[in-house]
Design an enzyme around this catalytic site. Structure first.
Site, PDB file in Angstrom:
ATOM      1  N   ASN A  23       0.876  -1.170   0.000  1.00 57.01           N
ATOM      2  CA  ASN A  23       0.000   0.000   0.000  1.00 57.01           C
ATOM      3  C   ASN A  23       0.913   1.219   0.000  1.00 57.01           C
ATOM      4  OD1 ASN A  23       0.546   0.883   2.763  1.00 57.01           O
ATOM      5  ND2 ASN A  23      -0.722  -0.846   3.420  1.00 57.01           N
ATOM      6  N   GLY A  31      -2.990  -8.937   3.085  1.00 57.38           N
ATOM      7  CA  GLY A  31      -2.651  -9.700   1.889  1.00 57.38           C
ATOM      8  C   GLY A  31      -1.166  -9.949   1.738  1.00 57.38           C
ATOM      9  N   VAL A  32      -0.675  -9.818   0.505  1.00 55.76           N
ATOM     10  CA  VAL A  32       0.738 -10.031   0.191  1.00 55.76           C
ATOM     11  C   VAL A  32       1.616  -9.103   1.027  1.00 55.76           C
ATOM     12  CG1 VAL A  32       2.486  -9.788  -1.623  1.00 55.76           C
ATOM     13  CG2 VAL A  32       0.304 -10.865  -2.141  1.00 55.76           C
ATOM     14  N   ASP A  33       1.217  -7.845   1.135  1.00 63.08           N
ATOM     15  CA  ASP A  33       1.989  -6.846   1.878  1.00 63.08           C
ATOM     16  C   ASP A  33       2.201  -7.282   3.330  1.00 63.08           C
ATOM     17  OD1 ASP A  33       3.320  -4.430   2.334  1.00 63.08           O
ATOM     18  OD2 ASP A  33       1.480  -3.256   2.507  1.00 63.08           O
ATOM     19  N   GLY A 123      -6.079  -8.851  -5.616  1.00 63.42           N
ATOM     20  CA  GLY A 123      -6.681  -9.223  -4.343  1.00 63.42           C
ATOM     21  C   GLY A 123      -7.693  -8.191  -3.909  1.00 63.42           C
ATOM     22  N   ILE A 124      -7.416  -7.538  -2.801  1.00 61.65           N
ATOM     23  CA  ILE A 124      -8.331  -6.566  -2.205  1.00 61.65           C
ATOM     24  C   ILE A 124      -8.601  -5.377  -3.137  1.00 61.65           C
ATOM     25  CG2 ILE A 124      -6.537  -5.261  -0.973  1.00 61.65           C
ATOM     26  CD1 ILE A 124      -9.738  -6.145   0.781  1.00 61.65           C
ATOM     27  N   TYR A 125      -7.682  -5.116  -4.087  1.00 67.43           N
ATOM     28  CA  TYR A 125      -7.873  -3.994  -5.012  1.00 67.43           C
ATOM     29  C   TYR A 125      -8.819  -4.328  -6.158  1.00 67.43           C
ATOM     30  CZ  TYR A 125      -4.231  -1.222  -2.678  1.00 67.43           C
ATOM     31  OH  TYR A 125      -3.502  -0.491  -1.773  1.00 67.43           O
TER      32      TYR A 125
END
Length: 181
Positions: A23, A31-33, A123-125
């Site tokens: 982000n 998520g990945v982050d 993903g979330i985006y």
């Protein structure tokens, strides 16, 4: 550059550079982050805090990329990039492609020979998986880096991997590219 499709966990990839779908704060998230920050340890957060205190006081702009240590990950570097949020009303695919292109540029500049990407923004985006794969493969297939030899697209989950294999087949994955499970 060879392109590989792998179903799995990006935090266990043994490559020179792992790309983080970060982000804009660069300070971790979900998520990945979140997974990269958790597994990589406090060294990554320490470097991202220094970046925020210097060049990226307002955060990393969408589509740009910056590198830090990989901390405890089995890589040398993490290349952080901020993907765009999907919009059905506005074409943001140029920003998504910039994430891949700028990450390649940063990793190549570091001397990396191998790099692993998550499926940025899928993903979330909310980016549709098939188009996210297509955008990634378009950039990776056209790239001509000086040092990078292999780019791996790490796909989380069997459904995502199946879609990616179909899209890669439709786009005729570049010679030398391979798929593995």
């Amino acid at each position: 550059m060879d392109i590989e499709l792998v179903e799995g966990d990006i935090t266990v990839q043994q490559v020179d550079a792992i790309v983080n779908a970060a982000n804009s704060s660069l300070l971790g998230g979900g998520g990945v982050d979140g997974a990269i920050h958790r597994r990589g340890g406090p060294e990554i957060l320490a470097e991202t805090r220094m970046l925020r205190a210097s060049k990226y006081g307002r955060g990393l702009p969408t589509g740009e990329a910056v590198a830090t240590t990989a901390g405890r990950l089995p890589a040398r570097w993490v290349v952080h990039t901020v993907g765009p949020v999907f919009s059905a009303e506005e074409d943001r695919s140029g920003l998504l492609r910039a994430c891949y292109a700028n990450s390649l540029r940063v990793a190549d500049g570091l001397g990396a020979e191998t790099i692993a990407f998550p499926l940025i923004s899928a993903g979330i985006y909310g980016w549709p998986v098939d188009d996210a794969v297509s955008q990634a493969l378009t950039v990776l297939g056209a790239a001509r880096p000086a040092r990078l030899r292999t780019a791996t697209l790490v796909l989380f989950g069997s459904d995502t991997a199946a879609i990616a294999r179909r899209v890669a087949g439709d786009q005729r994955l570049q010679p030398g590219g391979r798929e593995s499970a």
